[in-house]
Design an enzyme around this catalytic site. Structure first.
Site, PDB file in Angstrom:
ATOM      1  N   GLU A 167      -4.971  26.769  21.197  1.00  0.00           N
ATOM      2  CA  GLU A 167      -4.601  25.402  20.821  1.00  0.00           C
ATOM      3  C   GLU A 167      -5.649  24.338  21.150  1.00  0.00           C
ATOM      4  O   GLU A 167      -5.465  23.540  22.087  1.00  0.00           O
ATOM      5  CB  GLU A 167      -3.252  25.028  21.452  1.00  0.00           C
ATOM      6  CG  GLU A 167      -2.122  25.963  21.022  1.00  0.00           C
ATOM      7  CD  GLU A 167      -0.752  25.518  21.515  1.00  0.00           C
ATOM      8  OE1 GLU A 167      -0.689  24.623  22.369  1.00  0.00           O
ATOM      9  OE2 GLU A 167       0.248  26.065  21.025  1.00  0.00           O
ATOM     10  N   GLU A 351       2.682  31.803  18.104  1.00  0.00           N
ATOM     11  CA  GLU A 351       3.718  31.301  19.017  1.00  0.00           C
ATOM     12  C   GLU A 351       4.811  30.624  18.216  1.00  0.00           C
ATOM     13  O   GLU A 351       4.529  29.845  17.302  1.00  0.00           O
ATOM     14  CB  GLU A 351       3.175  30.250  20.000  1.00  0.00           C
ATOM     15  CG  GLU A 351       2.432  30.804  21.170  1.00  0.00           C
ATOM     16  CD  GLU A 351       1.932  29.714  22.116  1.00  0.00           C
ATOM     17  OE1 GLU A 351       2.592  28.666  22.241  1.00  0.00           O
ATOM     18  OE2 GLU A 351       0.869  29.926  22.724  1.00  0.00           O
TER      19      GLU A 351
HETATM   20  C1  FCB Z   1       2.401  25.845  23.556  1.00  0.00           C
HETATM   21  C2  FCB Z   1       1.578  26.511  24.629  1.00  0.00           C
HETATM   22  C3  FCB Z   1       2.357  27.404  25.550  1.00  0.00           C
HETATM   23  C4  FCB Z   1       3.715  26.841  25.873  1.00  0.00           C
HETATM   24  C5  FCB Z   1       4.431  26.446  24.612  1.00  0.00           C
HETATM   25  C6  FCB Z   1       5.828  25.932  24.817  1.00  0.00           C
HETATM   26  O1  FCB Z   1       1.789  24.673  23.162  1.00  0.00           O
HETATM   27  O2  FCB Z   1       0.570  27.295  24.041  1.00  0.00           O
HETATM   28  O3  FCB Z   1       1.573  27.600  26.698  1.00  0.00           O
HETATM   29  O4  FCB Z   1       3.599  25.806  26.755  1.00  0.00           O
HETATM   30  O5  FCB Z   1       3.685  25.472  23.932  1.00  0.00           O
END
Ligand code: FCB
Length: 441
Positions: A167, A351
């Site tokens: 990210e 994610e």
């Molecule tokens: C993302 C992150 C991860 C976690 C989630 C909820 O942005 O990569 O580490 O904090 O959010």
């Protein structure tokens, strides 16, 4: 879950994700100090000033956690390597115990027939590098390349995939403009530099892995759908600018060799000298692109300096983070990414998940809301595939309840509940539902 493995193409992969600082316990195994330790020790930054010293104690409970992963019936585990665990001062002598730990982790995954998907940097910069300016310093690209080489010389022969950085938006904007994450700066010049250097470092790290003969290398970015507050031209422009620096800046740098004009209007005067010459390195070819997706934001214009807008509360149902649940966004981003930037390159949802009020009652956690959230988002991933996006996998955030950064241990994202006093693991209803959905008949 209202899906099954068979609803997806044969080669589609399911995974679960975690990150080092959020689960391992940085007090153990000779890890060095990180800028998250410093950020958390500064009053007002983190709920109850909590840090990752113990976290889930995954460092000592790795086998138990890998068994949980295996019984979840996933194919891949996305984890990250802590820079400060491997090289405590950020540069120089490696910590043998740290390298041994990741070596055991990779072997433990392979023994359980799980594919190791590594992210090299998931936010815990070693403090000595922060002292030198961290992401503001162009040298961070060389530091990350060196760290990459140290890690991958040890485990690169056995990992399934690797990505340099988790990210870039969070590394750049969230941490240097909004100050919500370490190092907690609110500084436009620092932001412009960090946003560029994070991509330069990505490119150098990919090159270091290619030089070692590695393949299946990617980039992982995060996305939030930007919704204008109303129909006005001003609100539309405000949402477009948010979309520009959040969703387009990094993909555009990686895949088009340029930054959006709307973003350069604000950041341009603060960019590091010669940034235009770095796109060859930044655009070093990758084999896949990962998308992290959770929510959307409603944006309205304000008076004030660039970017002159703010987030306002939207009308949709929300998770425990206060984030609106907007499953359609995941489909939109998957399609848009392939259409605008990546073409046929495989895409992964690296994610997706939610924080819930997951209370343990009589030894169980009935997190129906998470089952519904995951089902709705997975349905949108299927829709994206049906509509032509080359999506090859989906990863749940997260395997375990863990250290949710500035929100400490309060927000629970896990499929597995963790009692942060006893460190006992209890699989939630969503864990069992996912294990059933993914079971091979
Ligand atoms: C993302 C992150 C991860 C976690 C989630 C909820 O942005 O990569 O580490 O904090 O959010």
């Amino acid at each position: 879950m209202d899906f099954k493995r068979d609803d997806f193409p044969e080669d589609f992969l399911f995974g679960a994700a975690t990150s080092s600082y959020q689960i391992e316990g940085h007090a153990f195994g000779g890890a060095g100090r990180t800028h998250w330790d410093d950020f958390a020790a500064t009053p007002g930054n983190v709920v109850r000033a909590e840090n990752g010293a113990v976290a889930c104690d995954h460092y000592h409970r790795m086998d138990e956690d890998l068994d949980l992963l295996a019984a979840l019936n996933v194919d891949v585990y996305r984890f990250s390597t802590s820079w400060a665990r491997v090289i405590p001062d950020g540069r120089g002598a490696p910590n043998p115990e740290g390298l041994d730990f990741y070596d055991r982790l990779v072997d433990g995954l392979l023994e359980r027939k799980l594919k190791p998907a590594v992210t090299l940097y998931h936010w815990e910069l070693p403090s000595p590098l922060a002292d030198l300016g961290g992401w503001r310093n162009r040298d961070v690209a060389s530091w990350l390349a060196d760290f990459t080489e140290v890690v991958m010389r040890r485990i690169g022969d056995r990992v399934w995939s690797a990505a340099p950085i988790n990210e870039p938006w969070c590394v750049g904007w969230l941490s240097h403009f909004q100050g919500h994450h370490a190092p907690g700066l609110k500084d436009i010049r620092a932001t412009a530099r960090a946003m560029h250097h994070v991509l330069l470092a990505h490119g150098r790290s990919i090159q270091a892995m290619r030089a070692l003969g590695m393949s299946n290398l990617g980039a992982v970015c995060n996305f939030e759908w930007a919704e204008p507050f109303d129909e006005s031209d001003e609100a539309r422009a405000a949402a477009e600018l948010y979309d520009g620096y959040y969703n387009h800046f990094f993909l555009s740098g990686l895949f088009k060799g340029e930054y959006p004009a709307s973003v350069l209007k604000g950041l341009g005067p603060h960019m590091p000298k010669g940034w235009q010459d770095d796109f060859e390195t930044i655009g070093t070819p990758v084999d896949w692109c990962g998308l992290n997706y959770y929510t959307r934001k409603v944006i309205r214009p304000t008076n004030g300096p660039w970017p002159a807008h703010e987030e306002v509360e939207g009308p949709l149902p929300k998770t425990a983070m206060g984030w609106e649940i907007y499953p359609e966004g995941i489909c939109k981003f998957l399609k848009q990414t392939s259409e605008l930037y990546t073409g046929d390159l495989p895409l992964y949802v690296t994610e997706n998940g939610m924080a819930g009020d997951d209370a343990l009652a009589s030894g169980a956690v009935d997190d129906k809301a998470r089952v519904a959230y995951v089902s709705a988002h997975v349905a949108q991933v299927r829709r994206a595939i049906a509509e032509g996006a080359p999506v090859k996998g989906y990863f749940l955030w997260s395997l375990l309840d863990n250290y949710e950064w500035a929100l400490g241990y309060e927000k629970r994202f896990g499929l597995v509940h963790v009692d942060f006093d006893s460190l006992k693991r209890t699989p939630k209803a969503s864990y069992h539902a996912l294990a059933n959905a993914l079971a091979r008949s």
